[in-house]
Scaffold this motif. Structure first.
Motif, mmCIF file in Angstrom:
data_model
loop_
_atom_site.group_PDB
_atom_site.id
_atom_site.type_symbol
_atom_site.label_atom_id
_atom_site.label_comp_id
_atom_site.label_asym_id
_atom_site.label_seq_id
_atom_site.Cartn_x
_atom_site.Cartn_y
_atom_site.Cartn_z
ATOM 1 N N GLY A 49 0.812 -1.208 0.000
ATOM 2 C CA GLY A 49 0.000 0.000 0.000
ATOM 3 C C GLY A 49 0.843 1.255 0.000
ATOM 4 N N VAL A 50 0.295 2.317 0.589
ATOM 5 C CA VAL A 50 0.923 3.644 0.515
ATOM 6 C C VAL A 50 1.045 4.270 1.901
ATOM 7 N N MET A 51 1.964 5.223 1.998
ATOM 8 C CA MET A 51 2.159 5.975 3.242
ATOM 9 C C MET A 51 2.344 7.444 2.898
ATOM 10 N N GLY A 52 1.915 8.330 3.789
ATOM 11 C CA GLY A 52 2.156 9.744 3.574
ATOM 12 C C GLY A 52 2.014 10.545 4.852
ATOM 13 N N MET A 53 2.627 11.728 4.845
ATOM 14 C CA MET A 53 2.550 12.656 5.976
ATOM 15 C C MET A 53 1.926 13.954 5.499
ATOM 16 N N ALA A 54 0.926 14.434 6.239
ATOM 17 C CA ALA A 54 0.278 15.693 5.879
ATOM 18 C C ALA A 54 1.129 16.874 6.346
ATOM 19 N N THR A 55 0.816 18.027 5.819
ATOM 20 C CA THR A 55 1.464 19.263 6.253
ATOM 21 C C THR A 55 1.247 19.470 7.749
ATOM 22 N N PHE A 56 2.270 19.966 8.427
ATOM 23 C CA PHE A 56 2.158 20.273 9.849
ATOM 24 C C PHE A 56 1.472 21.632 9.997
ATOM 25 N N THR A 57 0.158 21.615 10.193
ATOM 26 C CA THR A 57 -0.618 22.855 10.249
ATOM 27 C C THR A 57 -1.891 22.645 11.054
ATOM 28 N N ASP A 58 -2.449 23.757 11.569
ATOM 29 C CA ASP A 58 -3.729 23.690 12.280
ATOM 30 C C ASP A 58 -4.904 23.682 11.307
ATOM 31 N N ASP A 59 -4.624 23.920 10.050
ATOM 32 C CA ASP A 59 -5.685 24.025 9.057
ATOM 33 C C ASP A 59 -6.218 22.629 8.702
ATOM 34 N N GLU A 60 -7.323 22.286 9.341
ATOM 35 C CA GLU A 60 -7.904 20.952 9.177
ATOM 36 C C GLU A 60 -8.273 20.642 7.737
ATOM 37 N N ASN A 61 -8.747 21.650 7.030
ATOM 38 C CA ASN A 61 -9.147 21.430 5.635
ATOM 39 C C ASN A 61 -7.960 21.048 4.761
ATOM 40 N N GLN A 62 -6.844 21.712 5.038
ATOM 41 C CA GLN A 62 -5.619 21.409 4.297
ATOM 42 C C GLN A 62 -5.201 19.949 4.540
ATOM 43 N N VAL A 63 -5.186 19.565 5.816
ATOM 44 C CA VAL A 63 -4.772 18.204 6.195
ATOM 45 C C VAL A 63 -5.722 17.171 5.574
ATOM 46 N N ARG A 64 -7.006 17.461 5.663
ATOM 47 C CA ARG A 64 -8.008 16.536 5.119
ATOM 48 C C ARG A 64 -7.850 16.381 3.599
ATOM 49 N N LYS A 65 -7.581 17.489 2.944
ATOM 50 C CA LYS A 65 -7.376 17.484 1.494
ATOM 51 C C LYS A 65 -6.181 16.590 1.125
ATOM 52 N N TYR A 76 -4.493 12.198 13.462
ATOM 53 C CA TYR A 76 -4.931 10.824 13.147
ATOM 54 C C TYR A 76 -6.448 10.673 13.071
ATOM 55 N N ARG A 77 -7.183 11.528 13.794
ATOM 56 C CA ARG A 77 -8.649 11.390 13.734
ATOM 57 C C ARG A 77 -9.147 11.739 12.320
ATOM 58 N N ILE A 78 -8.577 12.770 11.757
ATOM 59 C CA ILE A 78 -8.935 13.149 10.379
ATOM 60 C C ILE A 78 -8.517 12.039 9.416
ATOM 61 N N ALA A 79 -7.314 11.496 9.640
ATOM 62 C CA ALA A 79 -6.797 10.438 8.756
ATOM 63 C C ALA A 79 -7.746 9.234 8.757
ATOM 64 N N ILE A 80 -8.240 8.876 9.921
ATOM 65 C CA ILE A 80 -9.144 7.721 10.011
ATOM 66 C C ILE A 80 -10.454 8.011 9.259
ATOM 67 N N GLU A 81 -10.943 9.220 9.412
ATOM 68 C CA GLU A 81 -12.150 9.594 8.650
ATOM 69 C C GLU A 81 -11.928 9.503 7.146
ATOM 70 N N GLU A 82 -10.682 9.705 6.730
ATOM 71 C CA GLU A 82 -10.373 9.681 5.296
ATOM 72 C C GLU A 82 -9.868 8.324 4.820
ATOM 73 N N GLY A 83 -9.954 7.303 5.667
ATOM 74 C CA GLY A 83 -9.693 5.948 5.190
ATOM 75 C C GLY A 83 -8.373 5.320 5.604
ATOM 76 N N SER A 84 -7.705 5.898 6.584
ATOM 77 C CA SER A 84 -6.448 5.319 7.046
ATOM 78 C C SER A 84 -6.643 3.897 7.571
ATOM 79 N N THR A 85 -5.650 3.034 7.328
ATOM 80 C CA THR A 85 -5.661 1.684 7.910
ATOM 81 C C THR A 85 -4.524 1.490 8.912
ATOM 82 N N ILE A 86 -3.553 2.417 8.891
ATOM 83 C CA ILE A 86 -2.431 2.381 9.837
ATOM 84 C C ILE A 86 -2.195 3.809 10.327
ATOM 85 N N VAL A 87 -2.232 4.010 11.649
ATOM 86 C CA VAL A 87 -1.835 5.315 12.186
ATOM 87 C C VAL A 87 -0.494 5.153 12.901
ATOM 88 N N ARG A 88 0.342 6.192 12.793
ATOM 89 C CA ARG A 88 1.681 6.147 13.386
ATOM 90 C C ARG A 88 1.755 7.222 14.475
#
Ligand SMILES: *Cc1c(COP(=O)(O)O)cnc(C)c1O
Length: 221
Positions: A149-165, A199-211
């Motif tokens: 599968g795939v792995m990625g890290m979102a931008t370090f920001t308080d902007d939830e919309n950015q992270v979710r995107k 990680y809560r946003i990541a799970i909503e967007e389909g994460s299967t592994i949280v780090r």
């Protein structure tokens, strides 16, 4: 809260299908043992030497995920025991993992790391680079790696919309690769995304592994 309390709380909160990698980088054997005793079996490290030093000091049934930038000359040190390499970002790494996995008669599960953040500093592939790897004639010869599968890290920001995107983008990358390269391949099923802050946003967007590191072990010094 103690490490064991944090493990218990997070474990209760995670959906059953989401695996927890406890990111133990910079933490010592006693802290890792506390998490282990609380039931945590998967740990993540981002430095080869550090993972290599800790592994023999700790129980054998720990599953070690490598999550850091990987230099090809160090792969041999973790190939005998690593459970998953989450941070594959070039063909050369896959070829080296394959070589050392073959030498110890293993098949090593790997994730392709994608660059989804705005920050330039973070590592990872874009879709075009991933396709170049998967279309390369050598890729089909790598019988001792399993692309899971795939792995990625979102931008370090308080902007939830950015992270979710960004997480949504990784999910889309996963779906596209699944469709075009891994259809019917049951091993290709993981989307590793989500850290302590998101990680809560990541799970909503389909994460299967949280780090998760700091939310379990406290801030790193
Ligand atoms: C350090 C690290 C984590 C954990 O970060 P926290 O914010 O402490 O949860 C997750 N993934 C990678 C790749 C890391 O390097």
């Amino acid at each position: 809260m103690t490490i064991s309390q944090n493990i218990a709380k997070i474990t209760r909160e995670l959906p059953p299908k989401v695996k927890l990698v406890a990111v133990s980088k910079t933490k010592g054997v006693p802290e890792i043992m506390e998490a282990y005793t609380a039931g945590q079996k998967i740990f993540g490290e981002n430095k080869v030497r550090e993972m290599q030093a800790k592994q023999p000091e700790l129980p054998n049934d720990i599953q070690w995920h490598f999550i850091g930038h990987l230099q090809t000359n160090k792969i041999k040190f973790i190939a005998p025991f690593v459970t998953m390499i989450e941070s594959v970002d070039r063909l050369k790494v896959l070829q080296e993992v394959n070589k050392h996995a073959l030498a110890v008669n293993r098949r090593i599960p790997c994730l392709l790391q994608f660059h989804i953040a705005e920050e330039e500093t973070k590592f990872g592939l874009d879709m075009e680079e991933a396709k170049e790897i998967l279309d390369n004639e050598y890729f089909g010869k790598l019988h001792n790696v399993i692309i899971c599968g795939v792995m990625g890290m979102a931008t370090f920001t308080d902007d939830e919309n950015q992270v979710r995107k960004e997480f949504r983008q990784l999910r889309k990358i996963f779906d596209t690769l699944k469709q075009n390269y891994f259809q019917g391949d049951a091993a290709f099923k993981e989307i590793s995304m989500g850290m302590s802050g998101d990680y809560r946003i990541a799970i909503e967007e389909g994460s299967t592994i949280v780090r998760l590191g700091s939310i379990i072990f406290g801030e790193r010094g």
